[in-house]
Design a protein around this motif. Sequence first.
Motif, PDB file in Angstrom:
ATOM      1  N   ASN A   1       3.129  14.541 -13.191  1.00  0.00           N
ATOM      2  CA  ASN A   1       3.554  13.942 -14.503  1.00  0.00           C
ATOM      3  C   ASN A   1       2.390  14.669 -15.719  1.00  0.00           C
ATOM      4  O   ASN A   1       2.530  14.881 -16.394  1.00  0.00           O
ATOM      5  CB  ASN A   1       3.183  12.452 -14.646  1.00  0.00           C
ATOM      6  N   GLN A   2       0.782  14.609 -15.320  1.00  0.00           N
ATOM      7  CA  GLN A   2      -0.038  15.673 -15.481  1.00  0.00           C
ATOM      8  C   GLN A   2       0.256  16.703 -15.736  1.00  0.00           C
ATOM      9  O   GLN A   2       0.033  16.901 -16.799  1.00  0.00           O
ATOM     10  CB  GLN A   2      -1.396  15.101 -15.440  1.00  0.00           C
ATOM     11  N   ARG A   3       1.014  17.162 -15.142  1.00  0.00           N
ATOM     12  CA  ARG A   3       1.478  18.670 -15.194  1.00  0.00           C
ATOM     13  C   ARG A   3       2.645  18.820 -15.826  1.00  0.00           C
ATOM     14  O   ARG A   3       2.259  19.885 -17.203  1.00  0.00           O
ATOM     15  CB  ARG A   3       1.633  19.623 -13.988  1.00  0.00           C
TER      16      ARG A   3
ATOM     17  N   ILE B   1       0.104   3.892   6.083  1.00  0.00           N
ATOM     18  CA  ILE B   1       1.680   4.222   5.387  1.00  0.00           C
ATOM     19  C   ILE B   1       0.623   3.588   4.051  1.00  0.00           C
ATOM     20  O   ILE B   1       1.089   4.090   3.569  1.00  0.00           O
ATOM     21  CB  ILE B   1       2.400   3.087   5.841  1.00  0.00           C
ATOM     22  N   ARG B   2      -0.391   2.930   3.539  1.00  0.00           N
ATOM     23  CA  ARG B   2      -0.780   3.134   2.680  1.00  0.00           C
ATOM     24  C   ARG B   2      -1.426   3.945   2.252  1.00  0.00           C
ATOM     25  O   ARG B   2      -1.326   4.816   1.099  1.00  0.00           O
ATOM     26  CB  ARG B   2      -2.287   2.113   3.128  1.00  0.00           C
ATOM     27  N   LYS B   3      -1.705   4.637   3.172  1.00  0.00           N
ATOM     28  CA  LYS B   3      -2.490   6.281   2.749  1.00  0.00           C
ATOM     29  C   LYS B   3      -1.086   7.578   2.194  1.00  0.00           C
ATOM     30  O   LYS B   3      -1.755   8.182   1.001  1.00  0.00           O
ATOM     31  CB  LYS B   3      -3.011   7.237   4.535  1.00  0.00           C
ATOM     32  N   GLU B   4      -0.529   7.100   2.956  1.00  0.00           N
ATOM     33  CA  GLU B   4       1.083   7.328   2.659  1.00  0.00           C
ATOM     34  C   GLU B   4       1.574   7.965   1.662  1.00  0.00           C
ATOM     35  O   GLU B   4       1.568   8.595   0.674  1.00  0.00           O
ATOM     36  CB  GLU B   4       2.032   7.851   3.707  1.00  0.00           C
ATOM     37  N   GLN B   5       1.655   6.793   0.686  1.00  0.00           N
ATOM     38  CA  GLN B   5       1.597   5.463  -0.306  1.00  0.00           C
ATOM     39  C   GLN B   5       0.870   5.783  -0.854  1.00  0.00           C
ATOM     40  O   GLN B   5       1.126   6.170  -3.033  1.00  0.00           O
ATOM     41  CB  GLN B   5       1.610   4.290  -0.363  1.00  0.00           C
ATOM     42  N   ARG B   6      -0.412   5.763  -1.235  1.00  0.00           N
ATOM     43  CA  ARG B   6      -1.579   6.743  -1.876  1.00  0.00           C
ATOM     44  C   ARG B   6      -1.245   7.578  -2.379  1.00  0.00           C
ATOM     45  O   ARG B   6      -1.047   8.228  -4.184  1.00  0.00           O
ATOM     46  CB  ARG B   6      -3.070   6.320  -1.220  1.00  0.00           C
ATOM     47  N   LYS B   7      -0.683   9.157  -1.119  1.00  0.00           N
ATOM     48  CA  LYS B   7      -0.750   9.861  -1.589  1.00  0.00           C
ATOM     49  C   LYS B   7       0.567  10.050  -2.962  1.00  0.00           C
ATOM     50  O   LYS B   7      -0.022  11.719  -3.240  1.00  0.00           O
ATOM     51  CB  LYS B   7      -0.669  11.462   0.180  1.00  0.00           C
ATOM     52  N   GLU B   8       1.023   9.648  -1.467  1.00  0.00           N
ATOM     53  CA  GLU B   8       2.823   9.819  -3.070  1.00  0.00           C
ATOM     54  C   GLU B   8       2.411   9.361  -4.417  1.00  0.00           C
ATOM     55  O   GLU B   8       3.021  10.373  -5.536  1.00  0.00           O
ATOM     56  CB  GLU B   8       3.902   9.222  -2.153  1.00  0.00           C
ATOM     57  N   GLU B   9       1.833   8.498  -4.896  1.00  0.00           N
ATOM     58  CA  GLU B   9       1.990   7.999  -5.989  1.00  0.00           C
ATOM     59  C   GLU B   9       0.722   9.428  -6.637  1.00  0.00           C
ATOM     60  O   GLU B   9       0.243   9.699  -7.830  1.00  0.00           O
ATOM     61  CB  GLU B   9       0.753   6.705  -6.190  1.00  0.00           C
ATOM     62  N   ARG B  10      -0.492   9.777  -6.132  1.00  0.00           N
ATOM     63  CA  ARG B  10      -1.002  10.986  -6.632  1.00  0.00           C
ATOM     64  C   ARG B  10      -0.494  12.027  -6.698  1.00  0.00           C
ATOM     65  O   ARG B  10      -0.615  13.364  -7.821  1.00  0.00           O
ATOM     66  CB  ARG B  10      -2.315  11.659  -5.271  1.00  0.00           C
ATOM     67  N   ARG B  11       0.421  11.887  -5.786  1.00  0.00           N
ATOM     68  CA  ARG B  11       1.404  13.257  -6.324  1.00  0.00           C
ATOM     69  C   ARG B  11       2.044  13.115  -7.261  1.00  0.00           C
ATOM     70  O   ARG B  11       2.215  14.202  -7.891  1.00  0.00           O
ATOM     71  CB  ARG B  11       2.501  13.911  -4.714  1.00  0.00           C
ATOM     72  N   GLU B  12       3.070  11.924  -7.368  1.00  0.00           N
ATOM     73  CA  GLU B  12       3.448  11.673  -8.811  1.00  0.00           C
ATOM     74  C   GLU B  12       2.593  11.624  -9.715  1.00  0.00           C
ATOM     75  O   GLU B  12       2.826  12.446 -11.057  1.00  0.00           O
ATOM     76  CB  GLU B  12       4.451  10.498  -8.418  1.00  0.00           C
ATOM     77  N   PHE B  13       1.400  11.293 -10.180  1.00  0.00           N
ATOM     78  CA  PHE B  13       1.181  11.316 -10.938  1.00  0.00           C
ATOM     79  C   PHE B  13      -0.120  12.482 -11.449  1.00  0.00           C
ATOM     80  O   PHE B  13       0.001  13.120 -12.387  1.00  0.00           O
ATOM     81  CB  PHE B  13      -0.739   9.948 -10.545  1.00  0.00           C
ATOM     82  N   MET B  14      -0.067  14.015 -10.447  1.00  0.00           N
ATOM     83  CA  MET B  14      -0.713  14.636 -10.316  1.00  0.00           C
ATOM     84  C   MET B  14       0.728  15.973 -11.452  1.00  0.00           C
ATOM     85  O   MET B  14       0.789  16.296 -12.397  1.00  0.00           O
ATOM     86  CB  MET B  14      -1.196  15.620  -9.458  1.00  0.00           C
TER      87      MET B  14
END
Length: 141
Positions: free
Chosen positions: A69-71, A54-67
């Motif tokens: 926003n970056q794009r 679950i933590r890994k999925e949350q980090r992955k989702e946060e990274r996806r959102e961050f990227m």
Amino acid sequence: AEPGQTAPPRSDGVIPPSADQPSTGVAEESLGQPGAATCSDGAAAMSKAEARRIRKEQRKEERREFMKNQRREKKRAKQQRKQEARQEFLEAMAPDERAAFLEKKKAEVVARKAEEQASLQHAFDSGRPRVVINCSFSNTS
């Protein structure tokens, strides 16, 4: 946390008890099966592996959102630079030269749209209409 609200989960995935739910004082891992944590009410909680997943999925989702926003920010900055460059280009021209340039660009746009419409009309008249289906299921906002 305020009374009546749950505290945010810790980095290890365990939600601490709120102020109105006192802890039992028993170590979470001492109850139930080894490797599994339990809640203060005694119900079995998720295993360490599931908490890690679950933590890994949350980090992955946060990274996806961050990227995402970056794009979005890069795209916005690029568009801003293009607008400023065009503005500078037009301001460098003389007023009559600028008007001629803009009229020429408008004429090109009208000609391109007319060609596209003629192509579609020809395809329709010859029995081969072009149908475009947008199969995109991603967020466009």
